[in-house]
Design a protein around this motif. Structure first.
Motif, PDB file in Angstrom:
ATOM      1  N   ASN A  18       0.869  -0.968   0.284  1.00  0.00           N
ATOM      2  CA  ASN A  18       0.092  -0.332  -0.701  1.00  0.00           C
ATOM      3  C   ASN A  18       0.765   1.126  -0.091  1.00  0.00           C
ATOM      4  N   LYS A  19       2.012   1.308   0.568  1.00  0.00           N
ATOM      5  CA  LYS A  19       2.539   2.373   0.161  1.00  0.00           C
ATOM      6  C   LYS A  19       3.296   3.173  -0.382  1.00  0.00           C
ATOM      7  N   LYS A  22       1.018   4.138  -2.902  1.00  0.00           N
ATOM      8  CA  LYS A  22       0.698   5.298  -2.744  1.00  0.00           C
ATOM      9  C   LYS A  22       1.532   5.961  -2.805  1.00  0.00           C
ATOM     10  N   HIS A  23       2.723   5.938  -3.104  1.00  0.00           N
ATOM     11  CA  HIS A  23       3.578   6.830  -3.274  1.00  0.00           C
ATOM     12  C   HIS A  23       2.789   7.565  -5.181  1.00  0.00           C
ATOM     13  N   GLU A  24       3.760   9.080  -4.288  1.00  0.00           N
ATOM     14  CA  GLU A  24       3.776  10.094  -5.606  1.00  0.00           C
ATOM     15  C   GLU A  24       4.510   9.503  -6.999  1.00  0.00           C
TER      16      GLU A  24
END
Length: 207
Positions: A18-19, A22-24
């Motif tokens: 998830n990280k 969700k990273h740009e």
């Protein structure tokens, strides 16, 4: 413990995934297209190993199912209907329904826990010992071997028999004392036989 360890490992991996997603700098997956490069009706051992034996071949029959990005039309229609129904419910009604559902779940959990406690207590009651082995052994020894019983005669038996050493005179005296009340109406020839039986019974001390 093994299930909890596996769950903790999966949870950590999902959080990491998830990280990353969700990273740009991560591109949106909905903008990516997956294209199967090789389709073969033959059995593929590598796919079998990766899918733990669930997908034996990667052919044109299974590709639409495994690479599908949208649910079936029926499922999609049902999902739309549920979303429409949920939008019609006011927040107050939704909160009441949530509270009633939580209450039902809590009552069900209480009943389940009560049943578990009753079953555990019932099992403990069944396994509980209801007798004393020492008392049982003492009773068996007293009945079978006369252990712990007194050798003294009750008062009125007539005779001075010493405990543990019954003599012939004592046996006859005790027997004569037991013959003091003759049976009325009994023939005279049966009295000696009764005397013999009573003498044999009197000659067994401790029983």
């Amino acid at each position: 413990p093994s299930v909890l360890d596996s769950f903790a490992l999966l949870s950590g991996q999902l959080n990491t995934l998830n990280k990353v997603l969700k990273h740009e700098k991560t591109p949106l997956l909905r903008n990516q297209v997956i294209i199967p490069l090789v389709l073969s009706p033959d059995r593929d051992e590598e796919i079998m190993r990766q899918t733990e034996g669930r997908v034996p071949v990667f052919s044109h029959e299974v590709v639409p199912d495994h690479l599908r990005t949208k649910p079936d039309p029926e499922v999609e229609e049902q999902e739309k209907q549920l979303i429409t129904d949920a939008a019609r419910i006011s927040p107050d009604v939704a909160q009441k329904q949530i509270q009633s559902l939580n209450k039902m779940c809590s009552n069900l959990l209480e009943k389940i826990s009560k049943e578990e406690r009753e079953s555990e207590s019932g099992g403990l009651r069944q396994n509980k010992q209801t007798f004393n082995p020492a008392d049982t052994n003492a009773l068996v020894a007293a009945v079978a071997f006369g252990k712990g019983l007194s050798n003294r005669r009750p008062p009125g038996s007539g005779g001075s028999v010493q405990s543990g050493q019954p003599g012939a005179g004592g046996i006859i005296t005790g027997a004569s004392g037991m013959q003091q009340v003759p049976m009325s109406g009994a023939p005279a020839q049966q009295q000696p036989m009764l005397a013999g039986v009573q003498m044999a019974q009197a000659g067994q001390p401790g029983k």
